[in-house]
Design a protein around this motif. Structure first.
Motif, PDB file in Angstrom:
ATOM      1  N   ILE A   1      -5.024   3.272  -8.643  1.00  0.00           N
ATOM      2  CA  ILE A   1      -4.222   4.034  -7.637  1.00  0.00           C
ATOM      3  C   ILE A   1      -4.929   4.233  -6.078  1.00  0.00           C
ATOM      4  CG2 ILE A   1      -3.221   6.216  -7.084  1.00  0.00           C
ATOM      5  CD1 ILE A   1      -2.728   6.433 -10.205  1.00  0.00           C
ATOM      6  N   ASP A   2      -6.195   4.600  -6.252  1.00  0.00           N
ATOM      7  CA  ASP A   2      -7.021   4.838  -4.823  1.00  0.00           C
ATOM      8  C   ASP A   2      -6.892   3.446  -4.181  1.00  0.00           C
ATOM      9  OD1 ASP A   2      -7.313   7.439  -5.312  1.00  0.00           O
ATOM     10  OD2 ASP A   2      -9.518   6.993  -6.326  1.00  0.00           O
ATOM     11  N   ALA A   3      -7.086   2.325  -4.764  1.00  0.00           N
ATOM     12  CA  ALA A   3      -6.950   1.272  -4.019  1.00  0.00           C
ATOM     13  C   ALA A   3      -5.715   0.849  -3.538  1.00  0.00           C
ATOM     14  CB  ALA A   3      -7.467  -0.201  -4.898  1.00  0.00           C
ATOM     15  N   GLN A   4      -4.508   1.055  -4.201  1.00  0.00           N
ATOM     16  CA  GLN A   4      -3.304   1.069  -3.773  1.00  0.00           C
ATOM     17  C   GLN A   4      -3.006   1.751  -2.518  1.00  0.00           C
ATOM     18  OE1 GLN A   4      -0.841   1.590  -7.114  1.00  0.00           O
ATOM     19  NE2 GLN A   4      -0.592  -0.617  -7.553  1.00  0.00           N
ATOM     20  N   ARG A   5      -3.306   3.240  -2.768  1.00  0.00           N
ATOM     21  CA  ARG A   5      -3.257   3.953  -1.521  1.00  0.00           C
ATOM     22  C   ARG A   5      -3.782   3.678  -0.303  1.00  0.00           C
ATOM     23  NH1 ARG A   5      -6.307   7.832   0.202  1.00  0.00           N
ATOM     24  NH2 ARG A   5      -7.861   7.636  -1.633  1.00  0.00           N
ATOM     25  N   ARG A   6      -5.373   3.053  -0.230  1.00  0.00           N
ATOM     26  CA  ARG A   6      -5.813   2.518   0.869  1.00  0.00           C
ATOM     27  C   ARG A   6      -5.103   1.432   1.288  1.00  0.00           C
ATOM     28  NH1 ARG A   6     -10.370   3.834  -2.499  1.00  0.00           N
ATOM     29  NH2 ARG A   6     -10.517   1.808  -2.973  1.00  0.00           N
ATOM     30  N   LYS A   7      -4.654   0.632   0.465  1.00  0.00           N
ATOM     31  CA  LYS A   7      -3.989  -0.601   1.076  1.00  0.00           C
ATOM     32  C   LYS A   7      -2.643  -0.403   1.752  1.00  0.00           C
ATOM     33  CE  LYS A   7      -1.415  -4.771  -0.461  1.00  0.00           C
ATOM     34  NZ  LYS A   7      -1.023  -5.401  -1.764  1.00  0.00           N
ATOM     35  N   LEU A   8      -1.847   0.836   1.304  1.00  0.00           N
ATOM     36  CA  LEU A   8      -0.829   1.486   2.077  1.00  0.00           C
ATOM     37  C   LEU A   8      -0.916   1.814   3.229  1.00  0.00           C
ATOM     38  CD1 LEU A   8       1.410   2.609  -0.909  1.00  0.00           C
ATOM     39  CD2 LEU A   8       2.015   0.783   0.531  1.00  0.00           C
ATOM     40  N   GLU A   9      -2.169   2.843   3.341  1.00  0.00           N
ATOM     41  CA  GLU A   9      -2.521   3.380   4.673  1.00  0.00           C
ATOM     42  C   GLU A   9      -3.080   2.579   5.435  1.00  0.00           C
ATOM     43  OE1 GLU A   9      -5.547   6.120   2.883  1.00  0.00           O
ATOM     44  OE2 GLU A   9      -4.030   7.697   2.423  1.00  0.00           O
ATOM     45  N   ASN A  10      -3.664   1.399   5.031  1.00  0.00           N
ATOM     46  CA  ASN A  10      -3.999   0.296   6.140  1.00  0.00           C
ATOM     47  C   ASN A  10      -2.976  -0.338   6.804  1.00  0.00           C
ATOM     48  OD1 ASN A  10      -6.854   0.933   5.923  1.00  0.00           O
ATOM     49  ND2 ASN A  10      -7.088  -0.609   4.313  1.00  0.00           N
ATOM     50  N   GLU A  11      -1.947  -0.687   5.836  1.00  0.00           N
ATOM     51  CA  GLU A  11      -0.680  -1.022   6.345  1.00  0.00           C
ATOM     52  C   GLU A  11       0.017  -0.369   7.178  1.00  0.00           C
ATOM     53  OE1 GLU A  11       1.421  -2.358   2.773  1.00  0.00           O
ATOM     54  OE2 GLU A  11       0.266  -3.918   2.274  1.00  0.00           O
ATOM     55  N   MET A  12       0.047   0.910   6.917  1.00  0.00           N
ATOM     56  CA  MET A  12       0.942   1.913   7.880  1.00  0.00           C
ATOM     57  C   MET A  12       0.352   2.093   9.163  1.00  0.00           C
ATOM     58  SD  MET A  12       1.654   4.885   5.190  1.00  0.00           S
ATOM     59  CE  MET A  12       2.219   6.238   6.545  1.00  0.00           C
ATOM     60  N   GLU A  13      -1.243   1.866   9.089  1.00  0.00           N
ATOM     61  CA  GLU A  13      -1.930   2.085  10.451  1.00  0.00           C
ATOM     62  C   GLU A  13      -1.607   0.850  11.317  1.00  0.00           C
ATOM     63  OE1 GLU A  13      -6.064   2.684   9.648  1.00  0.00           O
ATOM     64  OE2 GLU A  13      -5.970   4.703   8.755  1.00  0.00           O
ATOM     65  N   GLU A  14      -1.686  -0.420  10.665  1.00  0.00           N
ATOM     66  CA  GLU A  14      -1.414  -1.482  11.360  1.00  0.00           C
ATOM     67  C   GLU A  14      -0.009  -1.777  12.057  1.00  0.00           C
ATOM     68  OE1 GLU A  14      -1.974  -4.718   8.589  1.00  0.00           O
ATOM     69  OE2 GLU A  14      -4.007  -4.362   8.515  1.00  0.00           O
TER      70      GLU A  14
END
Length: 177
Positions: free
Chosen positions: A163-176
């Motif tokens: 879940i933490d890995a998915q969250r980090r991935k989503l947050e990185n996508e949102m920042e991009e």
């Protein structure tokens, strides 16, 4: 159940749209589906309970009972993006997994108490064969409980890491974006 309770179960705020509800529900279901815990009966039972709560909340919110009342226009509210709704779903699933892990940590403590207590009683009362035998049985039960609980905690920790890995991935996508 009211709208706020149902939204909290899905990890959303009171201004969530139907699309946000659907996205958060899908995320939670993917993470908390009982079939993911098929190798552990206790975790599967807990996941089934959580899954039922998610389903009840989703049914309530999509049936029209939990629809927003008295909202006209946007009134300054902003809609969630799909990524934000997914993050909310991930956070709700993580919260439920952490609660399950806390329960398992209590069970692990109880298993350790059984193990140590049974060992001490077996040693102290070894002259009384029946009592020592019962104490040894309690000690063995503690060992079995400790091992199964530790495996369950490991499984939950793995799910939380995912879940933490998915969250980090989503947050990185949102920042991009």
């Amino acid at each position: 159940m009211n709208r706020i309770e149902a939204l909290n179960i899905l990890g959303l705020d009171s201004d969530a749209t139907q699309e946000d509800i659907k996205t958060a529900y899908k995320e939670c279901v993917q993470i908390m589906h009982p079939d993911r815990f098929a190798n552990n009966k206790k975790l599967q039972d807990r996941a089934t309970e959580q899954f039922k709560r998610l389903q009840d909340a989703y049914d309530y919110l999509t049936s029209g009972k939990g629809s927003k009342k008295g909202s006209s226009g946007s009134s300054g509210r902003r809609a969630y993006s799909s990524a934000e709704a997914q993050l909310a779903g991930l956070e709700a699933a993580k919260t439920q997994l952490v609660a399950q892990r806390d329960t398992l940590l209590d069970e692990r403590r109880n298993a350790l108490i059984m193990l140590v207590g049974g060992g001490i009683i077996a040693l102290l009362l070894r002259r009384f064969v029946a009592v020592a035998g019962l104490a040894a049985t309690v000690m063995i039960w503690g060992i079995v409980s400790l091992i199964s609980t530790q495996q369950s905690i490991g499984n939950i920790d793995d799910h939380i890491k995912g879940i933490d890995a998915q969250r980090r991935k989503l947050e990185n996508e949102m920042e991009e974006e």
